[in-house]
Write an enzyme that holds these catalytic residues in place. Structure first.
Site, PDB file in Angstrom:
ATOM      1  N   CYS A 135       0.819  -1.212   0.000  1.00 54.40           N
ATOM      2  CA  CYS A 135       0.000   0.000   0.000  1.00 54.40           C
ATOM      3  C   CYS A 135       0.856   1.266   0.000  1.00 54.40           C
ATOM      4  CB  CYS A 135      -0.922  -0.016   1.215  1.00 54.40           C
ATOM      5  SG  CYS A 135      -1.872   1.487   1.406  1.00 54.40           S
ATOM      6  N   CYS A 138      -0.416   4.076   2.310  1.00 51.65           N
ATOM      7  CA  CYS A 138      -0.157   3.853   3.736  1.00 51.65           C
ATOM      8  C   CYS A 138       1.321   4.079   4.060  1.00 51.65           C
ATOM      9  CB  CYS A 138      -0.503   2.422   4.143  1.00 51.65           C
ATOM     10  SG  CYS A 138      -2.005   1.793   3.414  1.00 51.65           S
ATOM     11  N   ASP A 139       2.216   3.597   3.202  1.00 51.72           N
ATOM     12  CA  ASP A 139       3.628   3.502   3.576  1.00 51.72           C
ATOM     13  C   ASP A 139       4.564   4.390   2.769  1.00 51.72           C
ATOM     14  OD1 ASP A 139       2.811   1.514   5.334  1.00 51.72           O
ATOM     15  OD2 ASP A 139       3.060  -0.053   3.827  1.00 51.72           O
TER      16      ASP A 139
END
Ligand code: NAP
Length: 311
Positions: A135, A138-139
């Site tokens: 992701c 997200c990261d």
């Protein structure tokens, strides 16, 4: 209907589950929606969404899902932040469990979606979150100004690569064959991005790590079989999804890939149990088509319960 028993229990809070909840709640049915382990579904792991109608500007996936959740709660559905762990559809009312807690429902809408696939590298368990990710939203932040790899040849890979190109110093897009599944517009956008370098046909076959996490990927040229090591800080896997249907494997019909089978729009073989969104649709897999199926499932649940109460 008895007040202890839900009229409708919706499993999943992606676009299909939440849209179903809008319809069943506005239809006057007591509705509980179970959020499961990934509240908001796959759109919470995506970036800008341009193909959701009504948005003059692109909207971020997590924002759209937060708005949708707030909408269903305002309308009166109860969103329960627990996971459904077991079902028994052999008796009426239908039985469900959230851990040890058992409850009943007159109808169920399954909208559990699908989960990101990974490359099954030996290091995955150890390096997930320490260099490996599924992701970018997200990261990606953790890889600011660093060199990263994105694996995959579909829209997800193009989207992840384009997102990471805004943050990272360089993005290497690795795909195992020269033909791409990605839509022409998204492929073109990624190709035009000077920070994204395409490497095809290549596979990631291994990783190297030190005490800090991932430091390199081992790539295989699929034409020559030659291996090469590429120093990188992050490796993002964007290689598709698996339907979250294991709970229903022995209960409902599914295809060879695990997608639930539906007939007459969203009906499963169990009366009163409907399936909507990516769990039952491996063709379109769009937020808007998932929402459309959620609408159908909600309306079909309403009609099913109306028929029950008049027979
Ligand atoms: P996808 O279209 O199924 O593509 C998966 C890609 O990963 C394929 O190129 C596949 O290669 C590759 N792959 C699969 N397993 C692999 C493995 N073990 N090793 C290496 N490569 C592997 O999946 P997706 O990109 O997640 O897209 C799914 C659906 O969502 C599509 O309908 C897409 O249009 C949609 N989507 C839309 C948007 C958007 O419009 N904003 C964004 C994301 C996704 P092969 O081609 O060789 O099989």
């Amino acid at each position: 209907m008895s007040s202890a028993t839900n009229d409708v229990t919706i499993i999943g809070t992606g676009p299909s589950g939440l849209t179903a909840a809008i319809y069943t709640t506005r239809g006057g049915l007591k509705t509980q929606v179970y959020a499961g382990i990934q509240h908001g579904g796959q759109l919470t792991t995506t970036t800008e969404i341009e193909n959701w109608p009504g948005m003059r500007e692109a909207i971020m996936g997590p924002q759209l899902m937060a708005d949708m959740t707030a909408q269903v709660e305002r309308i009166g559905a109860e969103v329960v932040y627990e996971e459904i762990t077991k079902v028994d559809f052999s008796k009426r009312p239908l039985r469900l469990w959230a851990g040890d807690r058992e409850f009943t429902s007159h109808s169920v809408i399954i909208a559990t979606g699908a989960t990101a696939r990974t490359l099954k590298l030996p290091s995955e368990a150890a390096l997930m979150g320490r260099g490996l990710s599924t992701c970018a939203t997200c990261d990606g932040f953790f890889y600011k100004d660093k060199k990263v790899i994105v694996v995959g040849g579909g829209d997800s890979a193009m989207e992840e690569a384009s997102y990471l190109a805004k943050l990272c110093s360089e993005v290497i897009l690795i795909h195992r064959r020269p033909v791409f599944r990605a839509s022409a517009i998204m492929l073109e956008r990624a190709r035009k991005n000077p920070k994204i370098k395409f490497m095809v046909p290549y596979d990631v076959v291994d990783t190297k790590a030190d005490h800090t996490g991932l430091i390199a990927a081992v790539l295989k040229n699929e034409d020559t079989g030659k291996l090469e090591e590429m120093p990188i800080a992050g490796l993002f896997m964007a290689i598709g999804h698996t339907p979250n249907s294991s709970l229903f494997k022995d209960v409902l019909e599914h295809d060879d890939n695990g997608y639930l089978k539906v007939t007459n729009f969203t009906e499963t073989k169990v009366p009163g149990v409907f399936a909507a969104g990516d769990i039952a649709d491996h063709v379109f897999r769009q937020a808007i088509t998932a929402a459309g199926m959620g609408c159908q499932a909600g309306m079909q649940a309403i009609r099913y319960l109306e028929n029950l109460s008049t027979t």
